[in-house]
Design an enzyme around this catalytic site. Structure first.
Site, short mmCIF file in Angstrom:
data_model
loop_
_atom_site.label_atom_id
_atom_site.label_comp_id
_atom_site.label_asym_id
_atom_site.label_seq_id
_atom_site.Cartn_x
_atom_site.Cartn_y
_atom_site.Cartn_z
N HIS A 238 0.83 -1.20 0.00
CA HIS A 238 0.00 0.00 0.00
C HIS A 238 0.87 1.26 0.00
O HIS A 238 0.57 2.24 -0.68
CB HIS A 238 -0.92 0.02 1.22
CG HIS A 238 -1.98 -1.03 1.19
ND1 HIS A 238 -2.91 -1.11 0.18
CD2 HIS A 238 -2.26 -2.05 2.03
CE1 HIS A 238 -3.72 -2.13 0.41
NE2 HIS A 238 -3.34 -2.71 1.53
N ARG B 69 -13.22 3.47 -11.81
CA ARG B 69 -13.44 2.39 -10.85
C ARG B 69 -14.63 2.73 -9.95
O ARG B 69 -14.47 3.33 -8.89
CB ARG B 69 -12.18 2.18 -10.01
CG ARG B 69 -10.94 1.81 -10.84
CD ARG B 69 -9.73 1.65 -9.93
NE ARG B 69 -8.54 1.26 -10.65
CZ ARG B 69 -7.63 2.11 -11.14
NH1 ARG B 69 -7.82 3.43 -10.99
NH2 ARG B 69 -6.57 1.67 -11.77
N ARG C 95 -16.46 1.18 -15.18
CA ARG C 95 -16.51 -0.25 -14.82
C ARG C 95 -17.55 -0.45 -13.74
O ARG C 95 -17.56 0.27 -12.73
CB ARG C 95 -15.14 -0.72 -14.32
CG ARG C 95 -15.11 -2.20 -13.94
CD ARG C 95 -13.71 -2.65 -13.57
NE ARG C 95 -13.24 -2.07 -12.32
CZ ARG C 95 -11.99 -2.17 -11.87
NH1 ARG C 95 -11.09 -2.83 -12.59
NH2 ARG C 95 -11.64 -1.62 -10.73
N GLU D 134 -9.59 -10.51 -17.98
CA GLU D 134 -8.70 -10.57 -16.81
C GLU D 134 -8.30 -11.98 -16.43
O GLU D 134 -7.52 -12.18 -15.50
CB GLU D 134 -9.39 -9.92 -15.60
CG GLU D 134 -9.79 -8.48 -15.81
CD GLU D 134 -10.64 -7.95 -14.69
OE1 GLU D 134 -10.08 -7.42 -13.73
OE2 GLU D 134 -11.89 -8.08 -14.77
N ASN E 166 -3.27 -6.57 -14.60
CA ASN E 166 -2.89 -6.89 -13.22
C ASN E 166 -3.37 -8.27 -12.82
O ASN E 166 -2.60 -9.13 -12.39
CB ASN E 166 -3.44 -5.84 -12.26
CG ASN E 166 -2.98 -4.43 -12.59
OD1 ASN E 166 -2.10 -4.24 -13.41
ND2 ASN E 166 -3.58 -3.45 -11.96
N ASP E 167 -4.68 -8.49 -12.93
CA ASP E 167 -5.23 -9.80 -12.58
C ASP E 167 -4.84 -10.86 -13.60
O ASP E 167 -4.58 -12.00 -13.24
CB ASP E 167 -6.76 -9.72 -12.47
CG ASP E 167 -7.21 -9.26 -11.09
OD1 ASP E 167 -6.48 -9.53 -10.11
OD2 ASP E 167 -8.27 -8.63 -10.98
N ARG F 91 0.36 -11.18 -6.80
CA ARG F 91 1.25 -10.04 -7.07
C ARG F 91 1.60 -9.25 -5.83
O ARG F 91 2.46 -8.38 -5.86
CB ARG F 91 0.63 -9.13 -8.13
CG ARG F 91 -0.72 -8.56 -7.79
CD ARG F 91 -1.38 -7.97 -9.05
NE ARG F 91 -2.74 -7.55 -8.81
CZ ARG F 91 -3.11 -6.31 -8.56
NH1 ARG F 91 -2.20 -5.37 -8.48
NH2 ARG F 91 -4.38 -6.01 -8.38
#
Length: 541
Positions: A187, A294, A330, A428, A451-452, A462
């Site tokens: 993070h 998002r 999305r 994905e 990413n996924d 990841r």
């Protein structure tokens, strides 16, 4: 001069004094208390104050870094309300132990449990549990941490930094972060990237106050950390820093220019955002549109489901602000590491591969219909497209379209205008790649979430620090999958984009365009950098 090597988070250079943030664990001793009720009330007051602090941090992070980066503080608030965590604390207080000792013991207990789990998402929660426990203890003991007060711009050096510590620092006075621990997907690393601050993690060195106030250089390009460099080295890096600043200035001259290669090949360069406040960054960086909004952060920032009207107002404002440029929203991608307590999602062994995204929406159609209704209402005020995440089958698309038809029919009954809405899906999973020829026939566009796709293809979490050396987004399998999706999309007459972090990888920009990708969507700060790269390419060579 001493040189250390770490893993780079943000490619930039910083020169300045070191400020060591060395955490000195305060020894919390058990004290016997007589009034159990009063001690519980003291803890409740501290918990309420902690909630307020976390909300303030959320607001600060949202304004400075966007909703995506601020979401970690929602996770902290949920952990603070976790019933198992609270019961453990109350049980200790009932044994006539002071609240400070009850909290720190409980934090250590749960952090130990989480750190020993096989699930990497749960392992990460160990640091979060310790973070909220330390916050509660500071409140209970009325302790203020003065380490966050910076008198001048400095290079922060620490064993590790929690998201709370990172956000509390005055970013105008942070030249760089250097930590001995941490991963490139933590993070704090994400926050550093969003703050555009040079950062190194996993630096192999001893943390000592002897380096405090010494001059140092952080080279985010090579991962080098130089302490007490000689004058010539400082001079060389200052020149490199000036060249870096000049490049940023020249990029500003690209505003208003087309995204076209020297041989005339065009590509759309869009931006990824998490909330309404990010639109300003999209416009400042001259993105051609929004490739990924998002929408789940409308849900994560609150304690109850957002209403149709609340969602409609946000989508409408984004569409109007973009003045006709495409805005791809999305639908809800809740689950995995994005949890909202009021969804009442059971804990899972492997949440990244569990009950999430479109699976929740199709399982809870009324929730899904509320969002779709808001989206289609807003489509009358701009160029809105809708994108569905985590699709793995044609049957899912057919179910979605049936619900969409119901939503449209209801809006027509209400005499509400709707726009011409493109509908696409995210690719994905390897399953979606393999049947992308079939999926493409059912939708208007495909957008690849790298990413996924990378973690599912390579079977690598990841966020697992131990596997960073194996996590390779440039893996030939990933590149072949992207090419396969592009080809299948084009055969069906549909456009194909990419909205994962790999889109900002300049090493692959030319390869992506040669593959035939129609759109690349990246974080707003990377838009002009990608444009610069595109305009210097000649695909005939």
């Amino acid at each position: 001069m001493k040189k250390y090597i770490g893993k780079s988070i943000y490619n930039s250079i910083a020169i300045g004094k070191i400020k060591v943030l060395e955490k000195k664990d305060k020894v919390i001793k058990p004290n016997q208390i007589e009034d159990i009720g009063a001690e519980k009330q003291r803890f409740e007051s501290a918990k309420t104050k902690a909630h307020k602090q976390l909300q303030d941090l959320y607001i600060k992070a949202s304004k400075e870094l966007g909703e995506d980066s601020a979401a970690i503080f929602d996770v902290h608030k949920m952990l603070l309300d976790d019933q198992d965590y609270l019961d453990f604390i109350y049980n200790m207080i009932e044994q006539k132990v002071n609240a400070e000792y009850a909290v720190i013991t409980t934090g250590d207990h749960f952090a130990s449990i989480f750190s020993e789990m096989d699930n990497d998402y749960m392992k990460e929660r160990a640091a979060d549990i310790k973070d909220i426990s330390e916050r509660l203890v500071r409140i209970l003991s009325n302790t203020i941490n003065n380490d966050y007060i910076l008198e001048e711009p400095v290079i922060i050096v620490a064993d590790d930094l929690t998201p709370s510590e990172t956000v509390q620092l005055d970013k105008e006075k942070v030249l760089a972060f250097v930590t001995l621990r941490g991963s490139t997907n933590s993070h704090t690393a994400i926050l550093a990237r969003m703050m555009s601050i040079p950062a190194l993690v996993s630096v192999k060195m001893e943390l000592t106050e002897h380096i405090d106030n010494q001059i140092a250089i952080v080279d985010g390009n090579t991962g080098e950390f130089l302490i007490n460099p000689d004058p010539d080295t400082i001079c060389n890096f200052k020149k490199m820093k000036e060249e870096e600043q000049e490049k940023k200035r020249l990029l500003q001259a690209l505003k208003g220019k087309e995204n076209v290669t020297l041989d005339g090949t065009r590509i759309n360069i869009f931006a990824n955002i998490g909330n309404l406040s990010d639109v300003d960054a999209v416009l400042k960086n001259d993105a051609g549109g929004i490739g990924l909004f998002r929408s789940e952060f409308l849900y994560l920032e609150r304690d109850t489901y957002p209403t149709e009207e609340e969602q409609f107002q946000v989508y409408k404002q984004v569409a109007e602000a973009m003045e006709g440029k495409k805005v791809i929203i999305r639908t809800l991608d809740i689950g995995a590491d994005k949890q909202a307590s009021y969804f009442n999602i059971d804990k899972e062994e492997n949440p990244a591969m569990g009950y999430r995204a479109i699976r929740i929406c199709l399982d809870r159609p009324e929730l899904f219909k509320t969002q779709l209704t808001a989206l289609f209402r807003a489509s009358a005020f701009g160029n809105i497209a809708v994108m569905y995440p985590m699709i793995i089958s044609v049957e899912e698309i057919e179910k979605i379209m049936k619900i969409v038809d119901e939503v449209k029919a209801e809006l027509i009954e209400r005499n509400i205008k709707i726009g011409n809405v493109e509908q696409g899906i995210m690719i994905e999973t390897p399953a979606a790649v393999m049947i992308s020829d079939l999926l493409a026939k059912k939708v208007d566009f495909l957008s690849i979430g790298t990413n996924d796709l990378t973690q599912y293809t390579l079977a690598i979490d990841r966020q697992n620090q131990k596997l960073e050396n194996y996590y390779n987004p440039h893996h030939e399998a990933i590149l072949r999958m992207i090419k396969q999706v592009v080809d299948n999309g084009h055969k069906a007459g549909k456009w194909v984009g990419i909205c994962g972090e790999l889109g900002a990888d300049l090493v692959l920009t030319e390869e992506f365009i040669r593959m035939g990708l129609d759109e690349i969507s990246v974080a707003p700060p990377y838009v002009l950098t990608i444009r610069d790269k595109v305009r210097k390419m000649d695909l005939t060579k």
